[in-house]
Design a protein around this motif. Sequence first.
Motif, PDB file in Angstrom:
ATOM      1  N   GLY A  39      86.232 -66.985 -27.439  1.00 23.68           N
ATOM      2  CA  GLY A  39      86.935 -67.131 -28.711  1.00 23.68           C
ATOM      3  C   GLY A  39      86.690 -68.458 -29.381  1.00 23.68           C
ATOM      4  N   ALA A  40      86.700 -69.551 -28.602  1.00 22.95           N
ATOM      5  CA  ALA A  40      86.464 -70.877 -29.179  1.00 22.95           C
ATOM      6  C   ALA A  40      85.061 -70.977 -29.768  1.00 22.95           C
ATOM      7  CB  ALA A  40      86.674 -71.965 -28.125  1.00 22.95           C
ATOM      8  N   ASN A  41      84.088 -70.324 -29.126  1.00 20.28           N
ATOM      9  CA  ASN A  41      82.726 -70.324 -29.669  1.00 20.28           C
ATOM     10  C   ASN A  41      82.635 -69.509 -30.952  1.00 20.28           C
ATOM     11  OD1 ASN A  41      81.515 -71.954 -27.703  1.00 20.28           O
ATOM     12  ND2 ASN A  41      81.261 -70.240 -26.308  1.00 20.28           N
ATOM     13  N   VAL A  42      83.412 -68.418 -31.022  1.00 18.01           N
ATOM     14  CA  VAL A  42      83.465 -67.641 -32.259  1.00 18.01           C
ATOM     15  C   VAL A  42      83.993 -68.511 -33.395  1.00 18.01           C
ATOM     16  CG1 VAL A  42      84.569 -65.702 -33.427  1.00 18.01           C
ATOM     17  CG2 VAL A  42      83.698 -65.415 -31.096  1.00 18.01           C
ATOM     18  N   VAL A  43      85.094 -69.214 -33.127  1.00 17.64           N
ATOM     19  CA  VAL A  43      85.671 -70.115 -34.132  1.00 17.64           C
ATOM     20  C   VAL A  43      84.658 -71.177 -34.538  1.00 17.64           C
ATOM     21  CG1 VAL A  43      87.441 -71.875 -34.537  1.00 17.64           C
ATOM     22  CG2 VAL A  43      88.044 -69.727 -33.386  1.00 17.64           C
ATOM     23  N   LYS A  44      83.959 -71.724 -33.573  1.00 12.37           N
ATOM     24  CA  LYS A  44      82.960 -72.760 -33.853  1.00 12.37           C
ATOM     25  C   LYS A  44      81.860 -72.219 -34.768  1.00 12.37           C
ATOM     26  CE  LYS A  44      80.165 -76.253 -31.413  1.00 12.37           C
ATOM     27  NZ  LYS A  44      78.869 -76.038 -32.072  1.00 12.37           N
ATOM     28  N   ASN A  45      81.381 -71.006 -34.492  1.00 13.33           N
ATOM     29  CA  ASN A  45      80.354 -70.400 -35.347  1.00 13.33           C
ATOM     30  C   ASN A  45      80.867 -70.210 -36.776  1.00 13.33           C
ATOM     31  OD1 ASN A  45      77.866 -69.831 -33.864  1.00 13.33           O
ATOM     32  ND2 ASN A  45      79.133 -68.536 -32.549  1.00 13.33           N
ATOM     33  N   ILE A  46      82.104 -69.746 -36.906  1.00 16.50           N
ATOM     34  CA  ILE A  46      82.677 -69.521 -38.235  1.00 16.50           C
ATOM     35  C   ILE A  46      82.812 -70.840 -38.990  1.00 16.50           C
ATOM     36  CG2 ILE A  46      84.779 -68.817 -39.451  1.00 16.50           C
ATOM     37  CD1 ILE A  46      85.156 -66.674 -37.284  1.00 16.50           C
ATOM     38  N   GLN A  47      83.304 -71.853 -38.311  1.00 21.51           N
ATOM     39  CA  GLN A  47      83.523 -73.139 -38.966  1.00 21.51           C
ATOM     40  C   GLN A  47      82.210 -73.873 -39.259  1.00 21.51           C
ATOM     41  OE1 GLN A  47      86.277 -74.920 -36.166  1.00 21.51           O
ATOM     42  NE2 GLN A  47      88.069 -74.134 -37.268  1.00 21.51           N
ATOM     43  N   ARG A  52      83.756 -67.052 -44.277  1.00 20.89           N
ATOM     44  CA  ARG A  52      85.090 -66.570 -44.613  1.00 20.89           C
ATOM     45  C   ARG A  52      85.428 -65.381 -43.702  1.00 20.89           C
ATOM     46  NH1 ARG A  52      85.242 -61.808 -47.237  1.00 20.89           N
ATOM     47  NH2 ARG A  52      83.268 -60.973 -48.016  1.00 20.89           N
ATOM     48  N   ILE A  53      86.704 -65.006 -43.666  1.00 20.38           N
ATOM     49  CA  ILE A  53      87.140 -63.841 -42.895  1.00 20.38           C
ATOM     50  C   ILE A  53      87.260 -62.658 -43.849  1.00 20.38           C
ATOM     51  CG2 ILE A  53      88.979 -62.859 -41.471  1.00 20.38           C
ATOM     52  CD1 ILE A  53      89.609 -65.633 -40.508  1.00 20.38           C
ATOM     53  N   ALA A  54      86.528 -61.588 -43.544  1.00 20.24           N
ATOM     54  CA  ALA A  54      86.509 -60.440 -44.446  1.00 20.24           C
ATOM     55  C   ALA A  54      87.884 -59.779 -44.540  1.00 20.24           C
ATOM     56  CB  ALA A  54      85.468 -59.424 -43.975  1.00 20.24           C
ATOM     57  N   ASP A  55      88.570 -59.634 -43.424  1.00 21.35           N
ATOM     58  CA  ASP A  55      89.876 -58.970 -43.425  1.00 21.35           C
ATOM     59  C   ASP A  55      90.692 -59.466 -42.239  1.00 21.35           C
ATOM     60  OD1 ASP A  55      92.079 -57.342 -43.478  1.00 21.35           O
ATOM     61  OD2 ASP A  55      90.963 -55.486 -43.797  1.00 21.35           O
ATOM     62  N   PRO A  56      91.608 -60.409 -42.444  1.00 24.20           N
ATOM     63  CA  PRO A  56      92.428 -60.925 -41.332  1.00 24.20           C
ATOM     64  C   PRO A  56      93.226 -59.838 -40.624  1.00 24.20           C
ATOM     65  CG  PRO A  56      92.616 -62.358 -43.245  1.00 24.20           C
ATOM     66  CD  PRO A  56      91.883 -61.129 -43.707  1.00 24.20           C
ATOM     67  N   GLN A  57      93.577 -58.758 -41.332  1.00 25.41           N
ATOM     68  CA  GLN A  57      94.376 -57.689 -40.733  1.00 25.41           C
ATOM     69  C   GLN A  57      93.595 -56.901 -39.690  1.00 25.41           C
ATOM     70  OE1 GLN A  57      97.706 -57.445 -41.432  1.00 25.41           O
ATOM     71  NE2 GLN A  57      97.222 -59.330 -42.562  1.00 25.41           N
ATOM     72  N   LYS A  58      92.272 -57.005 -39.727  1.00 21.42           N
ATOM     73  CA  LYS A  58      91.428 -56.305 -38.751  1.00 21.42           C
ATOM     74  C   LYS A  58      90.849 -57.259 -37.710  1.00 21.42           C
ATOM     75  CE  LYS A  58      90.053 -52.542 -41.844  1.00 21.42           C
ATOM     76  NZ  LYS A  58      88.917 -51.784 -42.444  1.00 21.42           N
ATOM     77  N   THR A  59      91.325 -58.496 -37.713  1.00 20.64           N
ATOM     78  CA  THR A  59      90.797 -59.537 -36.835  1.00 20.64           C
ATOM     79  C   THR A  59      91.865 -59.953 -35.832  1.00 20.64           C
ATOM     80  OG1 THR A  59      89.421 -60.314 -38.671  1.00 20.64           O
ATOM     81  CG2 THR A  59      89.690 -61.802 -36.797  1.00 20.64           C
ATOM     82  N   PHE A  60      91.468 -60.111 -34.554  1.00 23.00           N
ATOM     83  CA  PHE A  60      92.439 -60.392 -33.502  1.00 23.00           C
ATOM     84  C   PHE A  60      91.865 -61.355 -32.464  1.00 23.00           C
ATOM     85  CE2 PHE A  60      93.002 -56.086 -35.078  1.00 23.00           C
ATOM     86  CZ  PHE A  60      94.352 -56.056 -35.410  1.00 23.00           C
ATOM     87  N   PHE A  61      92.760 -62.073 -31.795  1.00 24.66           N
ATOM     88  CA  PHE A  61      92.417 -62.810 -30.581  1.00 24.66           C
ATOM     89  C   PHE A  61      93.236 -62.218 -29.444  1.00 24.66           C
ATOM     90  CE2 PHE A  61      91.267 -65.998 -33.769  1.00 24.66           C
ATOM     91  CZ  PHE A  61      90.028 -66.412 -33.290  1.00 24.66           C
ATOM     92  N   THR A  62      92.603 -62.070 -28.274  1.00 21.24           N
ATOM     93  CA  THR A  62      93.306 -61.560 -27.096  1.00 21.24           C
ATOM     94  C   THR A  62      93.076 -62.531 -25.944  1.00 21.24           C
ATOM     95  OG1 THR A  62      91.415 -60.229 -26.326  1.00 21.24           O
ATOM     96  CG2 THR A  62      92.961 -59.184 -27.844  1.00 21.24           C
ATOM     97  N   PHE A  63      94.138 -63.060 -25.401  1.00 22.75           N
ATOM     98  CA  PHE A  63      94.039 -64.025 -24.308  1.00 22.75           C
ATOM     99  C   PHE A  63      94.328 -63.312 -22.986  1.00 22.75           C
ATOM    100  CE2 PHE A  63      95.475 -67.681 -27.319  1.00 22.75           C
ATOM    101  CZ  PHE A  63      94.258 -67.586 -27.992  1.00 22.75           C
TER     102      PHE A  63
END
Length: 604
Positions: A39-47, A52-63
């Motif tokens: 997840g942290a690498n995903v965030v790093k790639n985005i930043q 941008r996030i296409a749809d926050p309602q379809k985006t999730f993090f699972t720990f």
Amino acid sequence: MGMTLIEKILANHSKESRVKPSEIVDIEIDIRAARDFGGANVVKNIQDHNLRIADPQKTFFTFDCNPTGSDQKYAVNQQICRLFARDNGVKVFDINTGIGTHTLIEKGLAYSGITAVTTDSHANILGAVGAFGQGMGDKDIAAAIHNGKVWFKVPKSVKINLNGKRPEGIYAKDIVLGLLKRFGANTLLGYAVEIYGDEVDKLTLDERITISSMATEMGCIIIFFTPNEAIMEYSQFRNGKKLEIVRADHDAEYEQLYELNIEAFVPRVALPGEPHNTVPVKEVKGVKIDSAFIGSCTNGRMEDFRIVGEILKGKQVAPDVVFKIVPATDEIWNECLKEGLINIFKEAGAMVSNAGCAGCAAGQVGQNGEGEISISSGNRNFPGKQGKGKVYLASPATVAASAIAGCIVPHDEIPEIPMTFGVSESKRKIVETAVCLDSIEIEKPKHIEGRVWYIPMDNIDTDMIYHNRYLSLTDVSEMGQYTFDNLEAYEDFAQRAKSGDIVVVHKNFGSGSSRQQAVDCFKALGIQAIVAESYGAIYERNAINAAFPIMTCATIEKLKLADGDIVQLNLETGEIINTSKKISVQGERFSEVQLEIYQNGGLF
């Protein structure tokens, strides 16, 4: 001609009215999720790429990999994801929730016909409800979150009919271990599998999850079950609205049809190191164990714990045996509490942890030590996956019975007196090793020449390539030093490899986890390319999206390679030449998508 189940789902999520195998299409993704691992690498790639996030309602993090937050680096990565989620209106299923794929089903987000991608290599578990789930690396997930879609190569489909009446005492885990015995780790590599039959239609959701969750271990893209009425009712209740079943067309075309007799299936265990190397439980009866584990995304369900409770009730775990139990989700944990199962487990001498992935992810109970023998209901027993010991895989019934017996036994043959250790057997030697090498980045041309590392092995998995104990690293330059340090006879690969080398292997390279690090570690070392007969599906995507050259060649053995030979690769034509022996073979050239991403320097 009609479409198979995967073709229909992909067509429904693309601009095409129908799709065919080998076509590359852009597909809309209904669920885009990242775990605390990756997840942290995903965030790093985005930043890093200002996405941008296409749809926050379809985006999730699972720990779920480290739900206790007990590792400092995992805790940091989880907090990176939390902060990003807060700033962008993204839902986090935090450390008290459980395994992400199970949560998606439990919350009614995953159901018949939807598409989902996560950083979990067992995302294909969603085939249990007739949904398309796929594990992908952090670059893919970042792109899916940004675009709402990903490119995907339509796989060929295989149909399996399980005929006959299911024998008494045959559990879902026995069925999937039987399938692994029949098909191995790469017979179905890259295929979408649909399973049918009268007994199949009777399988519960929990049983389907057990079977679908081990598609990755068979090399499949996914194992699909068409939902029965009970499962559709479950999905509709969880989702809160009327849902439609997506089915394969009656005239769909399959690459292969297999007719199997379920009456021939027996209780089985997978021998240490290879999930597909399975034998009847009776063949290993009496093998002394140090520990037992019930849980994972394969067998952490309510029905599993009811079976375990029936076996454990009024009995005790054998002396010297540590019995670890981890439910898949917090909802299941609470149901175990309500039904009195937790009390049964504790009175029997088992330990119960909070919901999560447990031993598979090295972030919770379930790891074992040097020389330790474990029996587990998990899906993987690759060397080093759950620690330094050896792991047998079996059904929860076999695991529970073995925990009581102190050795591996069939679930209906628990002895009155458990087996215990002698003094000499309890002596263990703990060895810790470490390797290091500075990593190097080099530019990759379309025509490549380099010294060969020839590793004539099938099924080299991602834990062998880059072990999960290093997954908290996000700096690519630090990853090279750990390349192959869990592959027997190649633990010093990183010390001996040279920038410009080329690795050549056989079938199913990169099977297992979705970790991007298993690609990036080669880049860090300056390895120019990998040539293999075939690849794990997720690994292939990760390499392509990272602009790391991988070539496929079904006739590698004709090159008569030896370590140190010089080979030339033509990425555009697919030609491979062993210049040391003046032998040439034809491999697969880069696809248009692969070449475009490669020329672009990566997916972004």
